[in-house]
Design an enzyme around this catalytic site. Structure first.
Site, PDB file in Angstrom:
ATOM      1  N   GLY A 146      51.805  73.071  39.505  1.00  0.00           N
ATOM      2  CA  GLY A 146      51.328  71.683  39.441  1.00  0.00           C
ATOM      3  C   GLY A 146      51.941  70.861  40.568  1.00  0.00           C
ATOM      4  N   MET A 172      54.122  63.157  29.874  1.00  0.00           N
ATOM      5  CA  MET A 172      54.196  64.582  30.221  1.00  0.00           C
ATOM      6  C   MET A 172      55.634  65.083  30.144  1.00  0.00           C
ATOM      7  SD  MET A 172      51.521  65.341  33.264  1.00  0.00           S
ATOM      8  CE  MET A 172      49.814  65.732  32.916  1.00  0.00           C
ATOM      9  N   GLY A 174      57.984  77.890  36.486  1.00  0.00           N
ATOM     10  CA  GLY A 174      57.259  79.156  36.596  1.00  0.00           C
ATOM     11  C   GLY A 174      57.373  79.710  38.003  1.00  0.00           C
ATOM     12  N   ASP A 222      58.813  67.295  35.490  1.00  0.00           N
ATOM     13  CA  ASP A 222      59.439  67.601  34.191  1.00  0.00           C
ATOM     14  C   ASP A 222      60.976  67.613  34.253  1.00  0.00           C
ATOM     15  OD1 ASP A 222      56.802  67.985  33.509  1.00  0.00           O
ATOM     16  OD2 ASP A 222      56.909  70.176  33.545  1.00  0.00           O
TER      17      ASP A 222
HETATM   18  O1  F6P Z   1      54.749  70.906  34.868  1.00  0.00           O
HETATM   19  C1  F6P Z   1      54.194  69.711  35.309  1.00  0.00           C
HETATM   20  C2  F6P Z   1      53.124  69.246  34.368  1.00  0.00           C
HETATM   21  O2  F6P Z   1      52.579  68.025  34.839  1.00  0.00           O
HETATM   22  C3  F6P Z   1      53.552  69.097  32.913  1.00  0.00           C
HETATM   23  O3  F6P Z   1      54.247  67.906  32.688  1.00  0.00           O
HETATM   24  C4  F6P Z   1      52.226  69.194  32.208  1.00  0.00           C
HETATM   25  O4  F6P Z   1      52.403  69.697  30.896  1.00  0.00           O
HETATM   26  C5  F6P Z   1      51.471  70.197  33.046  1.00  0.00           C
HETATM   27  O5  F6P Z   1      52.075  70.196  34.318  1.00  0.00           O
HETATM   28  C6  F6P Z   1      50.011  69.900  33.201  1.00  0.00           C
HETATM   29  O6  F6P Z   1      49.446  70.980  33.873  1.00  0.00           O
HETATM   30  P1  F6P Z   1      48.017  70.974  34.575  1.00  0.00           P
HETATM   31  O7  F6P Z   1      48.133  70.182  35.828  1.00  0.00           O
HETATM   32  O8  F6P Z   1      47.747  72.400  34.839  1.00  0.00           O
HETATM   33  O9  F6P Z   1      47.068  70.329  33.613  1.00  0.00           O
END
Ligand code: F6P
Length: 362
Positions: A14, A182, A117, A140
């Site tokens: 992300g 988030m 990850g 995060d």
């Molecule tokens: O890890 C960063 C993050 O923004 C988290 O806070 C959230 O749960 C996740 O990524 C959202 O993921 P995506 O962009 O794949 O929807």
């Protein structure tokens, strides 16, 4: 003729604020300090490395990007099997293709910017024989071994701003507002933004909540003349009832719930318990967008410079980190070993309790 240093940059997982500032910090330092350097920008995270899709970056590519949100290289998420392999959608290993691109470009090192990850998958890439340096990025703030990740502070600013704005409308209507933030399974973002914005209740994954206790706090506020209440709720917040369930049962229960996310379930239950009109606000990816705040510009630049220095010292297999405001680096295997959750004895949690914020457990 000085030896050529060849580096590839990868932004993976992300996105978040500060990625371009970090890219800029790495590029500017290498061009400043080395006579012979080639930098390749891999497109869309690991996809570019797997498919050999990249851009040869010139010094001018590192200018004018400090304040830009997102990543100029693009990013993507890649499946991996923890401790084992990085795979495509069919489950086939993509590491041989990565190695092929790495060898074809005759790279000295990959600089991989990513979250939790990505630190784990970068370790697998290092295990496969490629030189790797990583930078910790995520809103995060849950990467082990670093006090802060870039992106986090910008997201705290945005989330704080959202709750600031919700305050006036909540107050005008005398409503309860549940604002979902988030942070995945860690409560750093919600705790920091919740305290900064004066939320009355903060629900984080590390402290299972009991809505009877939250409702009791809201009732007390009402009795003392405060007609509205703001609940800052982490997307990974868990009730005391869910906390005793195994992950699979918890997931199934959530899937079967008619509430799209946890904050809607909390709002419905609070409305039932208090009889007070309740609304939900989910700022979602807005928290990851826009320009990095000055703190993140600075942190990402410091990290970028540190990564470039590690490249020049040929110190690989490390993640750049900040500890007690000192920039340092730690072995990648340590960074990838666990997630940094909020310790429940963290001083910030005590600060919240000391000023009367309800954390859902008392
Ligand atoms: O890890 C960063 C993050 O923004 C988290 O806070 C959230 O749960 C996740 O990524 C959202 O993921 P995506 O962009 O794949 O929807």
């Amino acid at each position: 003729m000085k030896r050529m240093t060849r580096v590839a940059l990868v932004t993976s997982g992300g996105d978040c604020q500060g990625l371009n500032a970090a890219i800029r910090g790495i590029g500017k330092t290498l061009f400043e300090k080395l006579d012979n350097v080639e930098i390749y920008g891999m497109y869309d995270g690991y996809r570019g490395l797997i498919e050999g899709d990249y851009k040869f970056m010139e010094a001018k590519d590192f200018s004018g990007i400090l304040t830009m949100g997102g990543t100029i290289l693009g990013t993507s998420r890649q499946n991996y099997i923890p401790g084992k392999d990085i795979v495509d959608d069919e489950g086939n290993s993509v590491i041989p293709d990565m190695l092929h691109t790495y060898n074809r470009l005759n790279l000295d090192c990959l600089v991989i910017m990513g979250g939790n990850g990505t630190q784990k998958s970068a370790k697998l890439i290092a295990d496969a024989g490629m030189n790797v340096i990583t930078l910790p990025k995520t809103i995060d703030n849950d990467i082990y071994g670093t006090d802060f990740t870039f992106g986090f502070q910008s997201a705290v600013n945005i989330a704080t701003n959202v709750i600031d704005y919700i305050h006036s409308t909540a107050s005008s209507h005398g409503r309860i507002f549940v604002v979902e933030l988030m942070g995945r399974d860690a409560g750093w973002l919600t705790l920091n933004a919740g305290i900064s914005s004066g939320a009355d209740v903060i629900l984080i994954p590390e402290i299972p909540y009991d809505l009877e206790k939250v409702a009791a706090l809201i009732e007390r506020r009402k009795r003392s003349g405060r007609s509205f209440s703001i609940v800052a709720c982490a997307e990974g917040a868990t009730s005391v009832h869910e906390a005793v369930l195994d992950e699979e049962t918890k997931r199934k229960n959530r899937e079967n719930s008619h509430h799209p996310t946890v904050s809607y379930a909390i709002a419905a239950e609070l409305e039932r318990l208090t009889g007070q009109e309740t609304r939900v606000t989910v700022p979602g990816h807005y928290q990851r967008g826009g320009p990095p705040c000055p703190y993140d510009r600075l942190l990402a630049t410091r990290f970028g410079v540190a990564a470039a220095n590690l490249i020049m010292e040929r110190q690989y297999g490390r993640m750049v980190a900040i500890q007690n405001d000192e920039i340092t680096s730690i072995p990648l295997e340590v960074a990838a070993s666990q997630t940094k959750f909020l310790p429940i004895d963290h001083p910030m949690i005590q600060v919240a309790r000391d000023i009367g914020i309800c954390l859902g457990d008392a």
